[in-house]
Design an enzyme around this catalytic site. Structure first.
Site, short mmCIF file in Angstrom:
data_model
loop_
_atom_site.label_atom_id
_atom_site.label_comp_id
_atom_site.label_asym_id
_atom_site.label_seq_id
_atom_site.Cartn_x
_atom_site.Cartn_y
_atom_site.Cartn_z
N ARG A 23 0.81 -1.23 0.00
CA ARG A 23 0.00 0.00 0.00
C ARG A 23 0.84 1.27 0.00
NH1 ARG A 23 -2.82 -0.35 5.33
NH2 ARG A 23 -0.78 -1.21 5.84
N GLU A 28 7.85 7.97 11.05
CA GLU A 28 7.86 9.17 11.88
C GLU A 28 9.03 10.02 11.41
OE1 GLU A 28 8.30 7.63 15.86
OE2 GLU A 28 6.13 7.40 16.10
N ASP A 48 8.85 25.94 10.42
CA ASP A 48 9.15 24.99 9.35
C ASP A 48 9.33 25.75 8.05
OD1 ASP A 48 8.97 22.79 10.99
OD2 ASP A 48 7.02 22.14 10.27
N ARG A 59 22.33 26.59 -2.32
CA ARG A 59 21.85 27.54 -1.32
C ARG A 59 22.77 27.45 -0.11
NH1 ARG A 59 16.49 29.14 -2.69
NH2 ARG A 59 15.49 27.73 -4.19
N LYS A 72 19.00 23.45 13.07
CA LYS A 72 18.19 23.01 11.93
C LYS A 72 18.09 21.49 11.92
CE LYS A 72 19.45 26.90 8.97
NZ LYS A 72 20.08 27.33 7.71
N HIS A 119 25.26 26.36 7.13
CA HIS A 119 24.58 25.27 6.43
C HIS A 119 24.33 25.64 4.98
CE1 HIS A 119 20.72 23.42 5.04
NE2 HIS A 119 21.43 22.35 5.32
N TYR A 132 12.85 21.91 6.27
CA TYR A 132 13.60 21.92 7.52
C TYR A 132 12.89 22.67 8.63
CZ TYR A 132 15.42 26.43 5.74
OH TYR A 132 15.55 27.70 5.23
#
Length: 191
Positions: A23, A28, A48, A59, A72, A119, A132
């Site tokens: 299916r 999580e 978020d 980026r 993050k 980052h 993120y």
């Protein structure tokens, strides 16, 4: 969930447990209790973010300074990126070193990047969706960056420099040794 410390042990790879059958699948994507138990400290994500990018978009390298420094938790919903976290904590044993991890919709890995790190990511597939969580709100006045092509960092972005697509902001960032807006190693940013 499986938590794995990287060569810079404060940066953690998170691999979810995937339950699947004919299916589809279930997983999580975030469990604050389990992550806090693993890390040994508490935090509170409050915002978020999501971006969609074409192949070759780079980026970063971005960070925010206090009082709006950010932790993050990053992941890819669709597509694939090479994600990079650079230690910018002065006097850290790993100052100026980086961790790079391929994050994709297929591998479902996530990267936990604490405060004190710059980052960035480069997109490896068209129509990549990157998402993120952060534990502090975006604040343009406290937003900073480091040059993605700083020779002292020597980051292998996989894609040739002439094929990268950058914002005007990211094309003119300072080198790590040219900025004064760095973090102090050992300062507790999670109080």
């Amino acid at each position: 969930m499986k938590f794995t410390r990287t060569k810079i042990e404060d940066v953690v790879i998170i691999e979810p447990t995937i339950h699947g059958d004919e299916r589809g699948y279930f997983l999580e994507t975030f469990r604050q209790d389990k992550l806090e138990d693993f890390l040994g400290f508490k935090f509170n994500f409050c915002q978020d973010n999501e971006s969609k990018s074409s192949k070759g978009v780079l980026r970063g390298l971005h960070y925010q300074i206090a009082p709006f420094a950010q932790t993050k938790l990053v992941r890819v919903i669709k597509g694939k990126v090479l994600d990079v976290a650079v230690d910018i904590r002065k006097n850290s044993l790993t100052f100026g070193q980086y961790v790079s991890v391929e994050l994709s919709a297929d591998n479902k890995k996530q990267l936990f990047i604490p405060r004190g790190f710059a980052h960035g990511f480069v997109v490896l597939e068209d129509d990549t969706i990157f998402a993120y969580k952060v534990d502090n709100y975006y604040s343009p006045e406290y937003d900073r960056g480091i040059a993605f092509d700083d020779k002292d960092l020597n980051i292998d972005w996989i894609i040739k420099k002439e094929e990268l697509k950058l914002s005007s902001k990211d094309m003119k960032q300072l080198k790590l040794n040219e900025t004064d807006d760095l973090f102090e190693f050992g300062v507790d940013y999670y109080v």
